[in-house]
Design a protein around this motif. Structure first.
Motif, short mmCIF file in Angstrom:
data_model
loop_
_atom_site.label_atom_id
_atom_site.label_comp_id
_atom_site.label_asym_id
_atom_site.label_seq_id
_atom_site.Cartn_x
_atom_site.Cartn_y
_atom_site.Cartn_z
N TYR A 150 -48.74 26.61 -30.90
CA TYR A 150 -47.84 27.38 -30.04
C TYR A 150 -47.39 28.68 -30.69
CZ TYR A 150 -47.61 23.36 -26.96
OH TYR A 150 -47.94 22.35 -26.09
N VAL A 151 -47.22 28.64 -32.01
CA VAL A 151 -46.71 29.81 -32.73
C VAL A 151 -47.42 29.97 -34.08
CG1 VAL A 151 -44.39 29.66 -31.70
CG2 VAL A 151 -44.86 28.51 -33.87
N ARG A 152 -47.32 31.18 -34.64
CA ARG A 152 -47.80 31.40 -36.01
C ARG A 152 -46.69 30.98 -36.96
NH1 ARG A 152 -49.22 36.32 -33.50
NH2 ARG A 152 -51.42 36.35 -32.94
N PRO A 153 -47.04 30.68 -38.23
CA PRO A 153 -46.04 30.21 -39.20
C PRO A 153 -44.81 31.11 -39.37
CG PRO A 153 -48.24 29.83 -40.05
CD PRO A 153 -48.41 30.61 -38.78
N ASN A 154 -44.97 32.43 -39.23
CA ASN A 154 -43.81 33.34 -39.37
C ASN A 154 -42.71 33.07 -38.35
OD1 ASN A 154 -45.01 34.61 -41.50
ND2 ASN A 154 -45.70 36.40 -40.33
N TYR A 155 -43.07 32.47 -37.23
CA TYR A 155 -42.08 32.19 -36.18
C TYR A 155 -41.00 31.23 -36.70
CZ TYR A 155 -40.15 31.22 -31.56
OH TYR A 155 -39.31 31.11 -30.48
N VAL A 156 -41.40 30.31 -37.57
CA VAL A 156 -40.45 29.32 -38.09
C VAL A 156 -39.35 30.04 -38.90
CG1 VAL A 156 -40.16 27.22 -39.44
CG2 VAL A 156 -42.27 27.58 -38.14
N GLU A 157 -39.75 31.04 -39.68
CA GLU A 157 -38.76 31.83 -40.43
C GLU A 157 -37.78 32.52 -39.48
OE1 GLU A 157 -37.88 31.91 -43.64
OE2 GLU A 157 -39.37 30.31 -43.73
N SER A 158 -38.32 33.03 -38.36
CA SER A 158 -37.45 33.72 -37.42
C SER A 158 -36.51 32.74 -36.71
CB SER A 158 -38.26 34.53 -36.41
OG SER A 158 -38.68 33.75 -35.33
N MET A 159 -36.92 31.48 -36.56
CA MET A 159 -36.04 30.45 -35.99
C MET A 159 -34.84 30.24 -36.93
SD MET A 159 -38.88 27.68 -34.72
CE MET A 159 -37.88 26.53 -33.76
N LYS A 160 -35.13 30.22 -38.23
CA LYS A 160 -34.05 30.04 -39.21
C LYS A 160 -33.15 31.28 -39.24
CE LYS A 160 -36.78 28.60 -42.59
NZ LYS A 160 -37.26 28.02 -43.85
N ARG B 227 -32.57 33.34 -36.75
CA ARG B 227 -31.77 33.30 -35.51
C ARG B 227 -30.57 32.38 -35.71
NH1 ARG B 227 -31.06 35.41 -30.60
NH2 ARG B 227 -33.28 35.57 -30.22
N HIS B 228 -30.80 31.23 -36.32
CA HIS B 228 -29.71 30.27 -36.54
C HIS B 228 -28.65 30.85 -37.48
CE1 HIS B 228 -27.49 26.62 -36.92
NE2 HIS B 228 -27.83 26.43 -38.18
N PRO C 129 -33.16 25.56 -31.44
CA PRO C 129 -33.66 26.64 -32.28
C PRO C 129 -34.80 27.41 -31.60
CG PRO C 129 -34.19 24.50 -33.25
CD PRO C 129 -33.42 24.24 -32.00
N HIS C 130 -34.74 28.73 -31.70
CA HIS C 130 -35.79 29.59 -31.15
C HIS C 130 -35.82 30.85 -31.99
CE1 HIS C 130 -32.00 30.36 -29.11
NE2 HIS C 130 -32.40 31.59 -28.87
N GLY C 131 -36.90 31.58 -31.88
CA GLY C 131 -37.10 32.76 -32.73
C GLY C 131 -36.30 33.97 -32.29
N THR C 132 -36.33 34.97 -33.13
CA THR C 132 -35.66 36.23 -32.82
C THR C 132 -36.56 37.08 -31.92
OG1 THR C 132 -36.63 37.27 -34.76
CG2 THR C 132 -34.45 36.27 -35.05
#
Length: 145
Positions: free
Chosen positions: A37-47, A49-50, A64-67
């Motif tokens: 669904y997403v590339r690995p960088n998306y997980v960093e953006s979820m963090k 955003r939080h 949790p969702h990305g910026t």
């Protein structure tokens, strides 16, 4: 207009345990990454955003969702759902349901509102937290709005 998105049972993890909110967000993000669904960088953006604004929405639910900047990391719209019966601290609150969201364009807004409507009812959240199968969770979340 409802987005046609089938929730796959591989995207639902039951009885999860996490020590920190960041760990829970990473797990929700990893599920999205591992299923394309997403590339690995998306997980960093979820963090990120939080850290900017707590993704806990109330009623034991965190989304949790990305910026905005991470939009390009989304490959297809999808959800990951983690059931955490013992809860994990998000600030001063306990989240028992972690719903990771990735959306193409503005589709995440529709997903967010759909989930917020379902999760605004405490009975629905209790049923989701008590569910014993991924199918049960999918059925509860698939209610058309």
């Amino acid at each position: 207009m409802a987005t046609a998105m089938k929730l796959e049972k591989e995207m639902v993890l039951l009885n999860q345990q996490f020590t920190t909110d960041e760990e829970a967000i990473e797990a929700a993000g990893a599920l999205l990454v591992n299923h394309g669904y997403v590339r690995p960088n998306y997980v960093e953006s979820m963090k990120s955003r939080h850290r900017l604004s707590n993704v806990y929405i109330g009623n034991h639910v965190a989304i949790p969702h990305g910026t905005e900047e991470a939009k390009g990391e989304v490959l297809k719209t999808g959800l990951s759902i983690l059931q955490v019966p013992a809860g994990v601290a998000f600030g001063t609150e306990q989240a028992k349901l972690i719903i990771g969201i990735a959306g193409i364009g503005d589709e995440h807004l529709e997903l967010l509102s759909h989930i917020a409507i379902i999760c605004s009812d405490e009975d629905n959240v209790e049923r989701l937290v008590a569910a014993t199968t991924a199918e049960e969770i999918i059925q509860l979340l698939s209610v058309e709005v």
